[in-house]
Design a protein around this motif. Structure first.
Motif, PDB file in Angstrom:
ATOM      1  N   GLY A 146     -12.857  -1.290  -0.838  1.00  0.00           N
ATOM      2  CA  GLY A 146     -13.307  -0.492  -1.963  1.00  0.00           C
ATOM      3  C   GLY A 146     -12.810   0.936  -1.959  1.00  0.00           C
ATOM      4  N   VAL A 147     -12.113   1.318  -0.879  1.00  0.00           N
ATOM      5  CA  VAL A 147     -11.594   2.687  -0.776  1.00  0.00           C
ATOM      6  C   VAL A 147     -10.076   2.716  -0.978  1.00  0.00           C
ATOM      7  CG1 VAL A 147     -11.340   4.713   0.738  1.00  0.00           C
ATOM      8  CG2 VAL A 147     -13.453   3.364   0.794  1.00  0.00           C
ATOM      9  N   MET A 196       0.830  -1.206   0.000  1.00  0.00           N
ATOM     10  CA  MET A 196       0.000   0.000   0.000  1.00  0.00           C
ATOM     11  C   MET A 196       0.865   1.258   0.000  1.00  0.00           C
ATOM     12  SD  MET A 196      -2.871  -1.325   2.736  1.00  0.00           S
ATOM     13  CE  MET A 196      -3.832   0.195   2.823  1.00  0.00           C
ATOM     14  N   ALA A 197       1.975   1.216   0.746  1.00  0.00           N
ATOM     15  CA  ALA A 197       2.883   2.370   0.811  1.00  0.00           C
ATOM     16  C   ALA A 197       3.507   2.672  -0.544  1.00  0.00           C
ATOM     17  CB  ALA A 197       3.978   2.123   1.853  1.00  0.00           C
ATOM     18  N   ALA A 208      -4.979   5.991  -2.554  1.00  0.00           N
ATOM     19  CA  ALA A 208      -5.654   5.957  -1.254  1.00  0.00           C
ATOM     20  C   ALA A 208      -4.917   5.046  -0.278  1.00  0.00           C
ATOM     21  CB  ALA A 208      -7.098   5.493  -1.428  1.00  0.00           C
ATOM     22  N   GLY A 209      -4.334   3.962  -0.795  1.00  0.00           N
ATOM     23  CA  GLY A 209      -3.554   3.057   0.045  1.00  0.00           C
ATOM     24  C   GLY A 209      -2.335   3.748   0.618  1.00  0.00           C
ATOM     25  N   ARG A 210      -1.659   4.538  -0.213  1.00  0.00           N
ATOM     26  CA  ARG A 210      -0.507   5.304   0.259  1.00  0.00           C
ATOM     27  C   ARG A 210      -0.933   6.284   1.352  1.00  0.00           C
ATOM     28  NH1 ARG A 210       5.138   5.922   0.697  1.00  0.00           N
ATOM     29  NH2 ARG A 210       5.422   8.048   1.420  1.00  0.00           N
ATOM     30  N   GLN A 211      -2.036   6.961   1.131  1.00  0.00           N
ATOM     31  CA  GLN A 211      -2.539   7.915   2.123  1.00  0.00           C
ATOM     32  C   GLN A 211      -2.877   7.221   3.441  1.00  0.00           C
ATOM     33  OE1 GLN A 211      -5.798   9.705  -0.003  1.00  0.00           O
ATOM     34  NE2 GLN A 211      -4.470  11.097  -1.172  1.00  0.00           N
ATOM     35  N   LYS A 212      -3.411   6.006   3.363  1.00  0.00           N
ATOM     36  CA  LYS A 212      -3.734   5.253   4.580  1.00  0.00           C
ATOM     37  C   LYS A 212      -2.454   4.944   5.375  1.00  0.00           C
ATOM     38  CE  LYS A 212      -7.061   3.476   6.037  1.00  0.00           C
ATOM     39  NZ  LYS A 212      -7.628   2.142   5.796  1.00  0.00           N
ATOM     40  N   THR A 213      -1.384   4.552   4.689  1.00  0.00           N
ATOM     41  CA  THR A 213      -0.136   4.249   5.404  1.00  0.00           C
ATOM     42  C   THR A 213       0.436   5.506   6.050  1.00  0.00           C
ATOM     43  OG1 THR A 213       1.254   4.512   3.409  1.00  0.00           O
ATOM     44  CG2 THR A 213       0.409   2.294   3.897  1.00  0.00           C
ATOM     45  N   GLU A 214       0.307   6.646   5.383  1.00  0.00           N
ATOM     46  CA  GLU A 214       0.793   7.897   5.963  1.00  0.00           C
ATOM     47  C   GLU A 214      -0.004   8.262   7.213  1.00  0.00           C
ATOM     48  OE1 GLU A 214       0.472  10.641   2.738  1.00  0.00           O
ATOM     49  OE2 GLU A 214       2.291   9.921   1.729  1.00  0.00           O
TER      50      GLU A 214
END
Length: 379
Positions: free
Chosen positions: A318-319, A297-298, A352-358
């Motif tokens: 889905g997000v 994800m990152a 969105a996956g990158r944003q979640k890791t941040e």
């Protein structure tokens, strides 16, 4: 503070023994040192005794010892004696739940157990019978801990329940990544229809289910490729010495021609393989968190993950990724096929996956949570 970690693994050239647990410890240790905290790492089960310092981290390699009888007890007492003689300036000790290494130990500093994933936990999740000896060791191992840390709510609450421990002693702190080292400057560049799976080849990782998925997927998209990265392992169910050999027997002829097994590759090469992937797929039955999921994800990758327990802390379906039960083969096929056909979706999910890791897995925030908790235990 001065924190010490007791571990059987740690990714380092002199140690050559590192998995997901070792990686998560390393990420935390390096972040602590950057914040000017002192860190000592006791690595047991080694082939030699050695003490050295690297990047301001003090390493103590403790050689494995063989005993004619009672080695399970005597080696633990040997580790206990060694650690107690080298903790004069240490504030707190942390050890894993795995194998109950702290069973029989009377350590002279406060002990925290981190639930990286005990045999008790995994046997419960996989509905496997556990050896009574392993259950006993792990129960004794957690007995004298002052507090507990888990990387996800599911792993923590389930472990506390299995060991009959009070939930007020539990703190949830996710594993963290040094996101500066996980940069994908060209997320739109990847090899189309390339699916990547990373992890030990073992049933609990859902590797046989992933073969089923690919057998169906190759009929829809002939250019699909499935890449496996990770060490081979013995299969508990059949007694086979190679899970990879068993996996090959379940592949259709078309699938077999498009599946590549790279084996265990150096950690620094894994990122390049993630960047090449169109989709990263992890249909695991048993994890506590799953480092490869957040690493993918990152790197802005669309991830199709398991939906069991711990995964709820990682992904909003889905997000910023997708989640299905490992046995829902058709759901995996449909989602992967949709990602193959929709580049905008791949980009949106990856971003969105990158944003979640941040937001949730940045080691610079995670390290502060650990420090605050360590201090609260020592006070």
């Amino acid at each position: 503070m001065h924190i010490a970690y007791i571990t059987p693994e740690y990714p380092h050239p002199k140690i050559n023994n590192g998995g997901g647990m070792g990686t998560s410890i390393k990420n935390l240790v390096e972040a602590l040192v950057k914040k000017s905290h002192k860190v000592t790492v006791f690595v047991y089960g080694m082939d030699r005794n050695e003490v050295f310092i690297d990047h301001n981290i003090h390493f103590h390699l403790i050689a494995h010892k063989n005993y004619t009888i009672g080695g399970f007890y005597l080696y633990r007492k040997h580790i206990e004696c060694y650690i107690n003689s080298n903790v004069q300036n240490i504030d707190i000790l942390e050890a894993p739940d795995w194998t109950g290494i702290t069973a029989f130990m009377k350590l002279s500093k406060p002990l925290i157990i981190r639930f990286h994933g005990s045999d008790t936990y995994f046997c419960h999740i996989e509905n496997r019978k556990q050896k009574l000896k392993n259950k006993w060791f792990e129960k004794l191992g957690v007995k004298n801990a002052k507090a507990f840390i888990a990387p996800t709510n599911f792993a923590g609450e389930k472990s506390m329940e299995l060991f009959n421990l009070p939930n007020e002693k539990l703190k949830i702190i996710h594993y963290g990544l040094e996101l500066e080292k996980f940069q994908n400057g060209q997320p739109e560049v990847y090899e189309r229809h390339r699916i990547l799976n990373i992890g030990t080849l073992i049933r609990k990782k859902g590797v046989f289910e992933l073969i089923e998925v690919f057998n169906k997927l190759i009929e829809k998209e002939l250019e699909s490729t499935l890449i496996f990265i990770g060490a081979d392992s013995r299969d508990i169910q059949t007694g086979s010495n190679s899970t990879w050999e068993l996996m090959q027997k379940t592949m259709s002829q078309k699938a077999k021609e498009r599946i590549i097994y790279l084996g265990k590759i150096p950690y620094e090469e894994v990122q390049e393989q993630i960047k090449k992937a169109h989709v990263c797929v992890f249909p695991s039955f048993a994890e506590t968190l799953g480092m490869v999921t957040i690493e993918s994800m990152a790197l802005n990758k669309a991830v199709v993950n398991t939906n069991i327990g711990w995964a709820q802390d990682l992904i909003d379906h889905g997000v910023d990724g997708f989640m299905h039960h490992p046995e829902d083969i058709d759901a995996y096929v449909a989602t992967i096929n949709e990602l193959f056909e929709n580049e905008e979706l791949v980009h949106a999910i990856g971003q969105a996956g990158r944003q979640k890791t941040e937001l949730k897995f940045d080691i610079h925030n995670i390290v502060n949570q650990n420090i605050e908790y360590y201090k609260s235990i020592c006070s």
